[in-house]
Every structure is written in C-alpha cells, then in structure tokens.
Design a protein around this motif. Structure first.
Motif, PDB file in Angstrom:
ATOM      1  N   ILE A 286     -18.147  -4.651  -4.256  1.00 40.97           N
ATOM      2  CA  ILE A 286     -18.647  -3.691  -5.238  1.00 40.97           C
ATOM      3  C   ILE A 286     -19.998  -3.105  -4.815  1.00 40.97           C
ATOM      4  CG2 ILE A 286     -19.246  -3.330  -7.661  1.00 40.97           C
ATOM      5  CD1 ILE A 286     -16.263  -3.904  -7.100  1.00 40.97           C
ATOM      6  N   GLY A 287     -20.838  -3.918  -4.205  1.00 35.09           N
ATOM      7  CA  GLY A 287     -22.154  -3.430  -3.798  1.00 35.09           C
ATOM      8  C   GLY A 287     -22.139  -2.602  -2.529  1.00 35.09           C
ATOM      9  N   VAL A 288     -21.266  -2.982  -1.564  1.00 37.52           N
ATOM     10  CA  VAL A 288     -21.245  -2.298  -0.263  1.00 37.52           C
ATOM     11  C   VAL A 288     -19.997  -1.441  -0.093  1.00 37.52           C
ATOM     12  CG1 VAL A 288     -21.313  -2.580   2.245  1.00 37.52           C
ATOM     13  CG2 VAL A 288     -22.634  -4.127   0.787  1.00 37.52           C
ATOM     14  N   PHE A 289     -18.820  -2.055  -0.202  1.00 38.77           N
ATOM     15  CA  PHE A 289     -17.582  -1.337   0.089  1.00 38.77           C
ATOM     16  C   PHE A 289     -17.332  -0.188  -0.882  1.00 38.77           C
ATOM     17  CE2 PHE A 289     -15.727  -5.521   1.967  1.00 38.77           C
ATOM     18  CZ  PHE A 289     -16.662  -5.467   2.985  1.00 38.77           C
ATOM     19  N   SER A 290     -17.916  -0.273  -2.060  1.00 36.85           N
ATOM     20  CA  SER A 290     -17.755   0.808  -3.036  1.00 36.85           C
ATOM     21  C   SER A 290     -18.370   2.115  -2.545  1.00 36.85           C
ATOM     22  CB  SER A 290     -18.387   0.415  -4.369  1.00 36.85           C
ATOM     23  OG  SER A 290     -19.791   0.245  -4.231  1.00 36.85           O
TER      24      SER A 290
ATOM     25  N   LEU B 180      -9.329  -9.224  -9.113  1.00 38.36           N
ATOM     26  CA  LEU B 180      -9.370  -7.940  -9.800  1.00 38.36           C
ATOM     27  C   LEU B 180     -10.321  -6.982  -9.101  1.00 38.36           C
ATOM     28  CD1 LEU B 180      -8.642  -6.101 -12.193  1.00 38.36           C
ATOM     29  CD2 LEU B 180     -10.547  -7.153 -13.447  1.00 38.36           C
ATOM     30  N   PHE B 181     -11.569  -7.411  -8.863  1.00 41.03           N
ATOM     31  CA  PHE B 181     -12.526  -6.462  -8.274  1.00 41.03           C
ATOM     32  C   PHE B 181     -12.269  -6.218  -6.792  1.00 41.03           C
ATOM     33  CE2 PHE B 181     -15.265 -10.395  -7.962  1.00 41.03           C
ATOM     34  CZ  PHE B 181     -15.545 -10.377  -6.599  1.00 41.03           C
ATOM     35  N   THR B 182     -11.759  -7.237  -6.072  1.00 38.23           N
ATOM     36  CA  THR B 182     -11.460  -6.994  -4.650  1.00 38.23           C
ATOM     37  C   THR B 182     -10.254  -6.081  -4.502  1.00 38.23           C
ATOM     38  OG1 THR B 182     -10.120  -9.019  -4.498  1.00 38.23           O
ATOM     39  CG2 THR B 182     -12.454  -9.183  -3.899  1.00 38.23           C
ATOM     40  N   TRP B 183      -9.263  -6.282  -5.349  1.00 43.27           N
ATOM     41  CA  TRP B 183      -8.055  -5.455  -5.284  1.00 43.27           C
ATOM     42  C   TRP B 183      -8.376  -3.996  -5.608  1.00 43.27           C
ATOM     43  CZ3 TRP B 183      -3.092  -8.398  -7.052  1.00 43.27           C
ATOM     44  CH2 TRP B 183      -1.978  -7.860  -6.407  1.00 43.27           C
ATOM     45  N   ILE B 184      -9.220  -3.779  -6.609  1.00 41.17           N
ATOM     46  CA  ILE B 184      -9.598  -2.408  -6.970  1.00 41.17           C
ATOM     47  C   ILE B 184     -10.362  -1.739  -5.829  1.00 41.17           C
ATOM     48  CG2 ILE B 184     -11.074  -1.023  -8.479  1.00 41.17           C
ATOM     49  CD1 ILE B 184     -10.366  -2.974 -10.740  1.00 41.17           C
ATOM     50  N   SER B 185     -11.357  -2.447  -5.289  1.00 47.80           N
ATOM     51  CA  SER B 185     -12.176  -1.870  -4.227  1.00 47.80           C
ATOM     52  C   SER B 185     -11.350  -1.608  -2.975  1.00 47.80           C
ATOM     53  CB  SER B 185     -13.350  -2.809  -3.906  1.00 47.80           C
ATOM     54  OG  SER B 185     -14.148  -2.272  -2.880  1.00 47.80           O
ATOM     55  N   PHE B 186     -10.590  -2.618  -2.546  1.00 51.31           N
ATOM     56  CA  PHE B 186      -9.746  -2.440  -1.362  1.00 51.31           C
ATOM     57  C   PHE B 186      -8.691  -1.367  -1.605  1.00 51.31           C
ATOM     58  CE2 PHE B 186      -5.804  -3.328   0.906  1.00 51.31           C
ATOM     59  CZ  PHE B 186      -6.251  -3.275   2.218  1.00 51.31           C
ATOM     60  N   GLY B 187      -8.093  -1.382  -2.800  1.00 50.77           N
ATOM     61  CA  GLY B 187      -7.033  -0.427  -3.097  1.00 50.77           C
ATOM     62  C   GLY B 187      -7.493   1.009  -3.038  1.00 50.77           C
ATOM     63  N   LEU B 188      -8.665   1.295  -3.588  1.00 50.90           N
ATOM     64  CA  LEU B 188      -9.186   2.659  -3.546  1.00 50.90           C
ATOM     65  C   LEU B 188      -9.486   3.089  -2.111  1.00 50.90           C
ATOM     66  CD1 LEU B 188     -11.533   2.610  -6.679  1.00 50.90           C
ATOM     67  CD2 LEU B 188      -9.347   3.823  -6.425  1.00 50.90           C
ATOM     68  N   GLY B 189     -10.005   2.154  -1.318  1.00 51.05           N
ATOM     69  CA  GLY B 189     -10.269   2.475   0.080  1.00 51.05           C
ATOM     70  C   GLY B 189      -8.988   2.724   0.851  1.00 51.05           C
ATOM     71  N   ALA B 190      -7.972   1.870   0.631  1.00 50.58           N
ATOM     72  CA  ALA B 190      -6.684   2.046   1.306  1.00 50.58           C
ATOM     73  C   ALA B 190      -6.024   3.355   0.906  1.00 50.58           C
ATOM     74  CB  ALA B 190      -5.768   0.869   0.980  1.00 50.58           C
ATOM     75  N   LYS B 191      -6.169   3.737  -0.353  1.00 45.50           N
ATOM     76  CA  LYS B 191      -5.604   5.003  -0.820  1.00 45.50           C
ATOM     77  C   LYS B 191      -6.245   6.175  -0.094  1.00 45.50           C
ATOM     78  CE  LYS B 191      -4.677   7.592  -5.076  1.00 45.50           C
ATOM     79  NZ  LYS B 191      -4.860   7.624  -6.553  1.00 45.50           N
ATOM     80  N   LYS B 192      -7.587   6.133   0.106  1.00 47.04           N
ATOM     81  CA  LYS B 192      -8.267   7.192   0.849  1.00 47.04           C
ATOM     82  C   LYS B 192      -7.721   7.321   2.271  1.00 47.04           C
ATOM     83  CE  LYS B 192     -12.879   7.811  -1.137  1.00 47.04           C
ATOM     84  NZ  LYS B 192     -12.724   7.123  -2.430  1.00 47.04           N
ATOM     85  N   LEU B 193      -7.337   6.181   2.841  1.00 49.69           N
ATOM     86  CA  LEU B 193      -6.865   6.165   4.223  1.00 49.69           C
ATOM     87  C   LEU B 193      -5.343   6.297   4.313  1.00 49.69           C
ATOM     88  CD1 LEU B 193      -9.235   3.352   5.555  1.00 49.69           C
ATOM     89  CD2 LEU B 193      -9.516   5.834   5.744  1.00 49.69           C
ATOM     90  N   LYS B 194      -4.722   6.682   3.194  1.00 49.79           N
ATOM     91  CA  LYS B 194      -3.282   6.942   3.146  1.00 49.79           C
ATOM     92  C   LYS B 194      -2.458   5.714   3.528  1.00 49.79           C
ATOM     93  CE  LYS B 194      -4.126  11.101   1.899  1.00 49.79           C
ATOM     94  NZ  LYS B 194      -3.940  11.483   0.478  1.00 49.79           N
ATOM     95  N   GLU B 195      -2.899   4.557   3.060  1.00 50.38           N
ATOM     96  CA  GLU B 195      -2.191   3.302   3.332  1.00 50.38           C
ATOM     97  C   GLU B 195      -1.861   2.592   2.017  1.00 50.38           C
ATOM     98  OE1 GLU B 195      -1.225   2.580   6.250  1.00 50.38           O
ATOM     99  OE2 GLU B 195      -2.630   3.343   7.749  1.00 50.38           O
ATOM    100  N   LYS B 196      -1.347   3.328   1.063  1.00 46.40           N
ATOM    101  CA  LYS B 196      -1.151   2.798  -0.285  1.00 46.40           C
ATOM    102  C   LYS B 196      -0.148   1.652  -0.338  1.00 46.40           C
ATOM    103  CE  LYS B 196      -0.198   6.671  -2.416  1.00 46.40           C
ATOM    104  NZ  LYS B 196       0.115   7.591  -3.539  1.00 46.40           N
ATOM    105  N   ASP B 197       0.848   1.638   0.552  1.00 47.27           N
ATOM    106  CA  ASP B 197       1.897   0.622   0.436  1.00 47.27           C
ATOM    107  C   ASP B 197       1.394  -0.797   0.656  1.00 47.27           C
ATOM    108  OD1 ASP B 197       1.636   1.556   3.235  1.00 47.27           O
ATOM    109  OD2 ASP B 197       3.217   0.093   3.633  1.00 47.27           O
ATOM    110  N   ILE B 198       0.298  -0.955   1.423  1.00 46.68           N
ATOM    111  CA  ILE B 198      -0.198  -2.321   1.671  1.00 46.68           C
ATOM    112  C   ILE B 198      -1.028  -2.856   0.508  1.00 46.68           C
ATOM    113  CG2 ILE B 198      -0.173  -2.056   4.178  1.00 46.68           C
ATOM    114  CD1 ILE B 198      -3.173  -1.676   4.094  1.00 46.68           C
ATOM    115  N   ILE B 199      -1.372  -1.986  -0.446  1.00 50.67           N
ATOM    116  CA  ILE B 199      -2.153  -2.443  -1.597  1.00 50.67           C
ATOM    117  C   ILE B 199      -1.385  -3.514  -2.368  1.00 50.67           C
ATOM    118  CG2 ILE B 199      -3.215  -1.751  -3.779  1.00 50.67           C
ATOM    119  CD1 ILE B 199      -3.591   1.056  -2.570  1.00 50.67           C
ATOM    120  N   TYR B 200      -0.080  -3.327  -2.494  1.00 49.38           N
ATOM    121  CA  TYR B 200       0.732  -4.239  -3.292  1.00 49.38           C
ATOM    122  C   TYR B 200       0.863  -5.609  -2.634  1.00 49.38           C
ATOM    123  CZ  TYR B 200       1.846   0.438  -4.906  1.00 49.38           C
ATOM    124  OH  TYR B 200       1.749   1.734  -5.346  1.00 49.38           O
ATOM    125  N   TRP B 201       0.674  -5.664  -1.323  1.00 50.08           N
ATOM    126  CA  TRP B 201       0.781  -6.921  -0.577  1.00 50.08           C
ATOM    127  C   TRP B 201      -0.576  -7.589  -0.370  1.00 50.08           C
ATOM    128  CZ3 TRP B 201       5.351  -9.038   1.527  1.00 50.08           C
ATOM    129  CH2 TRP B 201       6.490  -8.255   1.357  1.00 50.08           C
TER     130      TRP B 201
END
Length: 368
Positions: free
Chosen positions: A21-25, A319-340
């Motif tokens: 949340i502090g850095v990856f965000s 919860l917070f890691t999934w949200i942060s990682f998920g938003l980053g993965a979405k930016k990089l067009k890698e949405k399918d790995i969010i669920y895993w």
C-alpha cells in the motif's frame, strides 16, 4: 511464546502493508500519464547469439515499426548457427538496418556486455532502445510510445517485457506472475524516486548515460546484468521514468519446462547479489516478510492460538495484497493471473528458497 509470535506475525503484516500500500500503490493505484509523441531519432539495438529462428520471425516486426526516424542495430555475437546470415539478408532488405559483427575476444569471451558495447558505439543516434532477439512488440507504435517518455531530464525509460500466454499451463502462470510482481516492484520504486532495475527486453536510455558511468565496466566480470545492473548503477530520481501503456509492451516466448525457467531465475537472482546494498536490503525484507508470514501463520493455526484473530489478520493481509497486486496486473494486461494469486505466491516463494539454496552450491550458467 505464542503471544510474542503473534506480535511478530502482526509486524510482518505491517511490513507487507507498507510495501503493497505504501510503495506498490504508487504504480498500481495511479493512472497513466498523458504522453505526446516526440519523434526523436532512435537506435533500436538487438543483440543475438545463436538465435536464428527467433530473428527470422521477430526482426521484420521491429524493422516495420511506424516511426519516422529510426535505425535497427543488429549485433551478431559470434553466433555458431545461421544468425549472421539471416542478419545479412535483412540488411539487404531493409535500408534502416545497421549490422555489427562481433568476433570472440579473448578478454571478453562470450560476454554479452562486450557485444552490446560495440553496438552502442556503432549506433547512429543518441537515444537507444533495447530489446532481446526473442522479443517482439504487439503494435507498430512501440518505438513511439517508449521514446515519448524522453525529455530534458528523463534519460532512462523502464518498460514492461511480458510473456506470451499459454492456455492451461500452470508453469506459464507462475512465469507471468513472477514477471508482473517484478514489474510492479521496479515501476513502483522508480515512481518513488528509487529506481533499482529494468529489463533488457524493453529498456531505453541516452548514450550519454552509458558513457557517464563508463558503460558496463564496473560489473563487466558479472556475465549477466547488462540491463538490471546497469540501471542499478546509472538510474536515479531525476533521470528515470517508466512506460506502461499497452502499446509500449514487448512480449517473449516463455520457457516450456520448469527446469529451463528455474535456471533462468537462478541467473537473475545471482545478478541481484550485485545490486546496491540498500536495494538488496529492501528486496530481502520484502521476500523474508512473505516467507515468514506463511510460516508463522501455519504455526499459529496449527496450535490454534487466538485462531479467530489470526484468521482475521490473514484475511486482511490477502485483501490488501490482492487489491494492490490485482490493480497492477490489470495495468499490465495480465488479469487472468489475479484469480490464481494466493496459489502462485505460495509456489513462487518456495521456488525462490530452492533457487537460493541451489545457487549456494553451484554457479548458474549465463549468456549462450
């Protein structure tokens, strides 16, 4: 004892919160900056050693980029296959190709940094854009999108180099998960003013930056690191920026077997041992906090110590890691790995332990 372990567990979650949340965000939660094409002359540099099949497929994609003024510098690093002959045929076909033929040098035998140095010196233009022989951009606007981030102050541009998706392949998901997590890290730290690495699959910088740090000379003895070690040495808050619009992405063929990927990651981790001390420290804290979080959670749950609180803390952390990682993965067009995500994180953490142990007892093999 378990009370102190609980306090330690909470401290680990706090550390993870600071990272996610502090850095990856700073990357995951922000919108892309508006860019304007600058059309500055660009030298695209590709170094190849025994890449005959890849260069046949990917060099035409690079040569046909929609950009007004660019050259394609092809470096054959003493290949033993037909790479040089393929390059020579392309040189006849495309007028904007410049060919650099590297002979094995006794002092720098098989060293990619030596070959790249010759290519950088031979380049016609001051702004350099790098990719690998097994990489390709998805669109004809790659050069335009990467070069648009150069300005008077920004002389290093960090891009994203992803991997092709392979359906129904768990290994492919692991590879892409690790690639996305790494990109989120180096993009976020760059936006925080502490750039520490980039990937040679998609990297740009001005030639003056290369000569300001005497090229690769300070780590020439390290067989890898022409990308991340160079950025670790040359990049700073003032001169570095990032490019993450989809048009700026490049993609590569991923490894097909776990052994091949494992050996590739061995080389990457061995190279990271040469980063600046502060960068090694922050990467080490991040990895250790991930590993110890899992171990401590298992111990606390196994002994059912304050299990409701422990489960709540685990849920909060994911919860917070999934949200942060998920938003980053979405930016990089890698949405399918969010669920895993939880499964992939677990696999990667314990694979990295295996890599660390393996590297202690044997050295990884570098450049072909």
């Amino acid at each position: 004892m378990f009370l102190y372990l609980l306090y330690f567990f909470i401290a680990l979650i706090v550390i993870q919160f600071v990272y996610y949340i502090g850095v990856f965000s700073k990357f995951s939660f922000t919108k892309p900056d508006a860019i304007n094409a600058k059309n500055i002359p660009i030298s695209v540099i590709v170094c190849a050693k025994n890449e005959e099949e890849n260069v046949k497929e990917y060099i035409p994609i690079l040569a046909q980029q929609d950009y007004p003024t660019f050259e394609l510098v092809l470096i054959d690093d003493a290949s033993s296959d037909e790479t040089l002959e393929v390059f020579e045929a392309f040189e006849q076909q495309y007028p904007n190709i410049r060919l650099v033929k590297v002979q094995n040098n006794e002092a720098f035998w098989g060293n990619k940094k030596y070959a790249l140095t010759l290519g950088i010196k031979a380049a016609k233009y001051e702004h350099l854009l790098f990719t690998d022989a097994d990489c390709f951009p998805l669109t004809k606007d790659w050069i335009s999108n990467m070069s648009a981030h150069f300005d008077r102050d920004k002389k290093i541009v960090l891009g994203y180099g992803g991997y092709i998706k392979i359906a129904n392949s768990f290994l492919n998901k692991i590879i892409r998960y690790e690639t996305v997590l790494t990109a989120i890290q180096y993009f976020s730290w760059a936006k925080s003013g502490r750039p520490y690495m980039g990937v040679g699959r998609n990297l740009a910088y001005k030639r003056e930056v290369f000569f300001d740090v005497n090229g690769f000379i300070n780590h020439i003895q390290v067989r890898s690191g022409d990308d991340d070690l160079f950025v670790n040495q040359a990049a700073n808050k003032e001169n570095t920026t990032i490019a993450y619009t989809p048009e700026s992405f490049t993609y590569s063929e991923p490894k097909k077997t776990f052994k091949e990927w494992f050996n590739q990651k061995r080389r990457h981790i061995a190279t990271a041992e040469h980063y600046k001390w502060g960068d090694q420290f922050q990467l080490g804290i991040f990895y250790c906090s991930q590993l110890l979080f899992i171990i401590t959670a298992i111990v606390l749950l196994a002994f059912q110590f304050e299990w409701i609180l422990v489960v709540s803390l685990i849920a909060f952390r994911y919860l917070f890691t999934w949200i942060s990682f998920g938003l980053g993965a979405k930016k990089l067009k890698e949405k399918d790995i969010i669920y895993w995500y939880p499964v992939l994180e677990f696999w990667l953490i314990f694979t990295q332990i295996n890599i660390f142990i393996t590297n202690i007892f044997s050295k990884p093999v570098h450049w072909k």
